[in-house]
Motif scaffolding. Sequence first.
Motif, PDB file in Angstrom:
ATOM      1  N   PRO A 182       1.176  -0.995  -0.117  1.00 32.57           N
ATOM      2  CA  PRO A 182       0.015  -0.099  -0.279  1.00 32.57           C
ATOM      3  C   PRO A 182       0.885   1.267  -0.368  1.00 32.57           C
ATOM      4  CG  PRO A 182      -0.981  -1.743   1.887  1.00 32.57           C
ATOM      5  CD  PRO A 182       0.808  -1.923   1.307  1.00 32.57           C
ATOM      6  N   GLU A 183       0.085   2.094  -0.679  1.00 30.99           N
ATOM      7  CA  GLU A 183       0.892   3.704  -0.283  1.00 30.99           C
ATOM      8  C   GLU A 183      -0.033   4.201   0.262  1.00 30.99           C
ATOM      9  OE1 GLU A 183       1.000   4.739  -4.870  1.00 30.99           O
ATOM     10  OE2 GLU A 183       2.623   3.687  -5.166  1.00 30.99           O
ATOM     11  N   ALA A 184       0.465   6.047   0.289  1.00 31.70           N
ATOM     12  CA  ALA A 184      -0.072   6.733   1.562  1.00 31.70           C
ATOM     13  C   ALA A 184      -1.380   6.949   0.848  1.00 31.70           C
ATOM     14  CB  ALA A 184       0.821   8.214   1.572  1.00 31.70           C
ATOM     15  N   ALA A 185      -1.705   7.089  -0.503  1.00 31.39           N
ATOM     16  CA  ALA A 185      -2.685   7.466  -1.165  1.00 31.39           C
ATOM     17  C   ALA A 185      -3.721   6.344  -0.603  1.00 31.39           C
ATOM     18  CB  ALA A 185      -2.726   7.636  -2.198  1.00 31.39           C
ATOM     19  N   THR A 186      -2.946   4.792  -0.359  1.00 27.75           N
ATOM     20  CA  THR A 186      -4.286   4.272  -0.310  1.00 27.75           C
ATOM     21  C   THR A 186      -4.848   4.434   0.729  1.00 27.75           C
ATOM     22  OG1 THR A 186      -2.412   2.790  -1.549  1.00 27.75           O
ATOM     23  CG2 THR A 186      -4.132   1.442  -0.422  1.00 27.75           C
ATOM     24  N   VAL A 213       2.313   2.150  10.529  1.00 21.27           N
ATOM     25  CA  VAL A 213       3.608   2.523  11.069  1.00 21.27           C
ATOM     26  C   VAL A 213       4.752   1.326  10.802  1.00 21.27           C
ATOM     27  CG1 VAL A 213       4.387   2.404  13.558  1.00 21.27           C
ATOM     28  CG2 VAL A 213       2.793   3.614  13.426  1.00 21.27           C
ATOM     29  N   LYS A 214       4.453   0.873  10.631  1.00 23.93           N
ATOM     30  CA  LYS A 214       5.321  -0.913  10.362  1.00 23.93           C
ATOM     31  C   LYS A 214       5.938  -0.100   8.945  1.00 23.93           C
ATOM     32  CE  LYS A 214       5.705  -5.447  10.089  1.00 23.93           C
ATOM     33  NZ  LYS A 214       4.615  -6.987  10.245  1.00 23.93           N
ATOM     34  N   ALA A 215       4.745   0.356   8.076  1.00 23.04           N
ATOM     35  CA  ALA A 215       5.394   0.674   6.713  1.00 23.04           C
ATOM     36  C   ALA A 215       5.325   1.908   6.477  1.00 23.04           C
ATOM     37  CB  ALA A 215       4.167   0.310   5.490  1.00 23.04           C
ATOM     38  N   GLY A 216       5.879   2.745   7.479  1.00 20.34           N
ATOM     39  CA  GLY A 216       6.830   3.643   7.566  1.00 20.34           C
ATOM     40  C   GLY A 216       5.883   4.545   6.320  1.00 20.34           C
ATOM     41  N   LEU A 217       4.392   4.291   6.617  1.00 17.63           N
ATOM     42  CA  LEU A 217       3.502   5.538   5.714  1.00 17.63           C
ATOM     43  C   LEU A 217       3.055   6.823   6.674  1.00 17.63           C
ATOM     44  CD1 LEU A 217       1.918   2.245   3.816  1.00 17.63           C
ATOM     45  CD2 LEU A 217       3.496   4.502   2.570  1.00 17.63           C
ATOM     46  N   ARG A 247       4.103   9.066   8.258  1.00 24.54           N
ATOM     47  CA  ARG A 247       5.318   9.979   8.120  1.00 24.54           C
ATOM     48  C   ARG A 247       4.773  10.857   7.221  1.00 24.54           C
ATOM     49  NH1 ARG A 247       9.622   6.504   9.406  1.00 24.54           N
ATOM     50  NH2 ARG A 247       9.862   5.760   7.260  1.00 24.54           N
ATOM     51  N   ASP A 248       3.676  10.830   6.493  1.00 29.64           N
ATOM     52  CA  ASP A 248       2.933  11.843   5.307  1.00 29.64           C
ATOM     53  C   ASP A 248       1.913  12.029   5.956  1.00 29.64           C
ATOM     54  OD1 ASP A 248       0.646  12.178   3.579  1.00 29.64           O
ATOM     55  OD2 ASP A 248       2.186  11.136   1.999  1.00 29.64           O
ATOM     56  N   SER A 249       1.753  13.934   5.963  1.00 29.96           N
ATOM     57  CA  SER A 249       0.960  14.180   7.038  1.00 29.96           C
ATOM     58  C   SER A 249      -0.185  14.011   6.485  1.00 29.96           C
ATOM     59  CB  SER A 249       1.113  15.715   6.135  1.00 29.96           C
ATOM     60  OG  SER A 249       0.976  16.008   5.433  1.00 29.96           O
ATOM     61  N   LYS A 250      -0.787  13.829   5.512  1.00 25.82           N
ATOM     62  CA  LYS A 250      -2.121  13.126   4.756  1.00 25.82           C
ATOM     63  C   LYS A 250      -2.373  11.986   5.598  1.00 25.82           C
ATOM     64  CE  LYS A 250      -2.091  15.369   0.176  1.00 25.82           C
ATOM     65  NZ  LYS A 250      -2.104  15.073  -1.050  1.00 25.82           N
ATOM     66  N   VAL A 251      -1.596  11.135   5.176  1.00 26.77           N
ATOM     67  CA  VAL A 251      -2.189  10.082   6.561  1.00 26.77           C
ATOM     68  C   VAL A 251      -2.745  10.807   7.945  1.00 26.77           C
ATOM     69  CG1 VAL A 251      -0.910   7.587   7.136  1.00 26.77           C
ATOM     70  CG2 VAL A 251      -0.770   8.160   4.924  1.00 26.77           C
ATOM     71  N   LYS A 252      -1.599  10.963   8.520  1.00 24.28           N
ATOM     72  CA  LYS A 252      -1.041  11.600   9.672  1.00 24.28           C
ATOM     73  C   LYS A 252      -2.646  12.415  10.268  1.00 24.28           C
ATOM     74  CE  LYS A 252       3.354  12.129  11.817  1.00 24.28           C
ATOM     75  NZ  LYS A 252       2.579  10.881  13.047  1.00 24.28           N
ATOM     76  N   ASN A 253      -3.224  12.491   9.230  1.00 23.32           N
ATOM     77  CA  ASN A 253      -4.562  13.984   9.165  1.00 23.32           C
ATOM     78  C   ASN A 253      -5.961  12.881   9.308  1.00 23.32           C
ATOM     79  OD1 ASN A 253      -3.833  16.208   9.692  1.00 23.32           O
ATOM     80  ND2 ASN A 253      -3.014  16.976   7.480  1.00 23.32           N
ATOM     81  N   VAL A 254      -5.515  11.793   8.308  1.00 20.76           N
ATOM     82  CA  VAL A 254      -6.911  11.341   8.101  1.00 20.76           C
ATOM     83  C   VAL A 254      -6.604   9.846   9.670  1.00 20.76           C
ATOM     84  CG1 VAL A 254      -7.290  10.955   5.917  1.00 20.76           C
ATOM     85  CG2 VAL A 254      -5.914   9.355   6.793  1.00 20.76           C
TER      86      VAL A 254
END
Length: 587
Positions: free
Chosen positions: A39-43, A68-72, A74-81
């Motif tokens: 998966p990517e951040a957009a996923t 967290v495990k995949a390191g995704l 850190r993306d601000s959009k991911v943190k927001n959701v």
Amino acid sequence: MPERDIIAWSALISGYSKNGYDFFAFNLFVEMVRQGFRPEAATLVGLVPSCGRLELVFQGKSLHGFGVKAGLDRDSKVKNVFTSMYAKCGDLEGAEILFEEMVDKGVVSWNTMIGACGQNGLFNEAMVMFKKMREQAVEADSVTVLNLISANADHEIIHCFAIKTGIVNDAFVINSLVCVYARCGDSESAELLHKSLPQENLVSLTAIISSYAEKGNVDMVVACFAHCRQLDMELDAIAMHSILHGVKDPAYIDVGLAFHGFGIKTGLCIHCLVASELISMYSKFNDVEAVFALFSEMQEKTLSSWNSIISACVQVGRAGDALELFCQMNMFGHDPDAITIASLLSGCSQLGYLQFGKKLHSFVFRNNLEVDNFIGTALIDMYIKCGSIELAERVFKSIKEPCLETWNTMIIGYTVCGFENKALTHYAKLREQGLKPDKITFLGVLAACIHAGSVDEGRRYFQSMTEEFGIALSLQHYTSMVALLSRTGYFEEAFSFIRDMDFDPDSAMWGAVLDACCIHQEVKLGEYIAKKLYLLDHRNGGLYVLMSNLYASKGMWNDVARVRQMMKDTGGDGYLGGSLIELNNNS
């Protein structure tokens, strides 16, 4: 597709999520991972919003761990959701931890936290968060304003801020401000804002209609409806519900019938929301046949519709039918909610069904329903009207923070049951709690003074209404004071009150003076008052009974016989009455 890449998977997952297929979206994500796609951040951005409810909180936390495990993460959009997800699930602490971890907090992040505070009822914290955002020189946008409005911020201040920043030109912001002004009863401001919209829409017009409907201003409701028709707007069930809600006065029965006809013509009457409001409207007109006909025609009988007809039966004095409908509702598999219980308790009050009322109370306990102010007040009122003040007291003490209406019910209950001193003590406790009394409170307090004969206290309470609390005096308050003064023999002061008030005295006020004449055996004054009562309502049986009692107290038996004959000539005999005894849950 012969070949599926991560973009295709992410698009499909996001599509399921956005359209409300939450479990499908999550299962699709699991299948994607099983097939070896990373998966990517957009996923995650497309999937996580679907986990923003308690049923999927475990899945949401699992996704967070995966991110967290995949390191995704850190993306601000991911943190927001993820911040938004925790907030929607009621875990504000988790949302705050994620927010504080963000290095670069943009307007989206701040909006997420402001919205999170508002969603969890922390309105002051939402404003604090907004101020911190301004201190960080982050420019607000339309979402910020919408979140602040949802967080019950002062709408006039937010409106000024929106004008200052130019955000007020956003159509969504205008719609929200129109709705909040309308909800606060400021229909004029709501209309002015609505006119500033580049294109008028049904949402804001419905809010304005609802505002006028709440005030009972049928003329303006009709005018708004006509405006909708001029704009060729197709009314929906919510707009129709708002329109019908405004038709409360039986004097507007023709208007109500016309709107009913429009509902039939447009097919809106098949909606449960509209049908329930029609039931409520006809119950105000005391048209029980129409109420039952509407209910029987409903294709889908929801809990809301059952509540409407049960409430309607109670309102028109057919509490027995309400209890029968409750039994039918249970047979159809609907569990009662707080509104059902409150309506049924009101029906028990009408019929004196103490045992049935106790069963409803037990139902509340068995189903772990919170005895809040709404249910608690209904229980207290039922116990009082069924003559059990001790049980009413017990319910009152079980409520953590009684509202003013609950306090008022207890004050009036003590007075009705003959505990005047307790009623006045209860008023003192109400003030100690920092609550501001209203006009209902003082009706109960003045009634206690009447029963106790406490003239000086009554004068003091009456004076404090306007001087201390700024409450507008009504005819009922004047009637209470006139009753207190005349019952204690202060007839001159009572007449002074009548002369100085801004209202015309009604039959209730003259009846109170005539009752006092019986107590003090004032025949001449009683005859004078009786003439005024006769001119107001010559069929009022109370007039003849009181005059008969007055003459009897002085041994004037010929006059007693004359008054009794007059009563018979008007269709009454003065002896009719009724008693109600509950035996094996039947009256």
